[in-house]
Design an enzyme around this catalytic site. Structure first.
Site, PDB file in Angstrom:
ATOM      1  N   ASN A  34      -0.913  -3.333   0.478  1.00 26.94           N
ATOM      2  CA  ASN A  34      -0.915  -2.331   1.550  1.00 26.94           C
ATOM      3  C   ASN A  34      -2.245  -1.600   1.652  1.00 26.94           C
ATOM      4  O   ASN A  34      -2.289  -0.402   1.891  1.00 26.94           O
ATOM      5  CB  ASN A  34       0.208  -1.308   1.331  1.00 26.94           C
ATOM      6  CG  ASN A  34       1.572  -1.945   1.366  1.00 26.94           C
ATOM      7  OD1 ASN A  34       1.838  -2.797   2.193  1.00 26.94           O
ATOM      8  ND2 ASN A  34       2.438  -1.533   0.463  1.00 26.94           N
ATOM      9  N   CYS A  35      -3.319  -2.322   1.484  1.00 24.46           N
ATOM     10  CA  CYS A  35      -4.667  -1.745   1.446  1.00 24.46           C
ATOM     11  C   CYS A  35      -5.429  -2.178   2.698  1.00 24.46           C
ATOM     12  O   CYS A  35      -5.143  -3.229   3.271  1.00 24.46           O
ATOM     13  CB  CYS A  35      -5.362  -2.250   0.174  1.00 24.46           C
ATOM     14  SG  CYS A  35      -7.077  -1.754  -0.005  1.00 24.46           S
ATOM     15  N   GLY A  36      -6.399  -1.402   3.087  1.00 24.09           N
ATOM     16  CA  GLY A  36      -7.257  -1.795   4.196  1.00 24.09           C
ATOM     17  C   GLY A  36      -8.020  -3.082   3.921  1.00 24.09           C
ATOM     18  O   GLY A  36      -8.435  -3.774   4.843  1.00 24.09           O
TER      19      GLY A  36
END
Length: 158
Positions: A34-36
């Site tokens: 769930n990271c950029g």
């Protein structure tokens, strides 16, 4: 301590020695779903597909220490990576990459690589390039896209 003396757990739960990767060039990455930077899975997989038959491995280590960006359990992480990015390179159980509970692998990686990017990992998708003798030869910031590493990987391959 040698990289090859460390044991890790695959996402399936099987414990393996890193010695099983002896003689291969490795790219070790702390990952998160769930990271950029999560879309980097796609470029990591492309790099893996291109060189996996040339003694190259990418080892992905999910980590939930940065903004709770890897909250899932092992099966959720594996399914997410496979369904969304077609990941086939080896994934391992979640680890801590900094602090008092740092995994021995990341303790070694963060102390072996000197220079500008040495020391504690500051975010997801930090990458470590390891030569076929188990030496840390480079460290890359999370912002460094995997396709930018191709020439450095190629130079280390037989």
């Amino acid at each position: 301590m040698s990289l090859y003396n460390i044991e890790v757990k695959k996402i399936s739960g099987e414990t393996i020695p890193l010695e099983s990767y002896k003689g291969k060039v490795l790219l070790i990455v702390n990952t998160a779903s769930n990271c950029g930077f999560t879309p980097q899975y796609e470029e990591l997989e492309a790099l893996y597909q291109k060189y996996k038959d040339s003694n190259f491995e990418i080892l992905g280590f999910p980590c939930n220490q940065f903004g709770n960006q890897e909250p899932g359990n092992f099966s959720e992480i594996k399914e997410f990576c496979k369904l969304n990015y077609g990941v086939t390179f080896p994934l391992f159980e979640k680890v801590d990459v900094k602090g008092n509970t740092i995994h021995p692998l990341f303790k070694l990686l963060t102390t072996e690589q000197k220079g500008l990017f040495s020391g504690e990992i500051k975010w997801n998708f930090t990458k470590f390039l390891i030569d076929s003798n188990g030496n840390v030869v480079d460290r890359f910031a999370p912002t460094t896209k995997p396709n930018k590493l191709e020439n450095k990987v190629k130079k280390l391959l037989p």
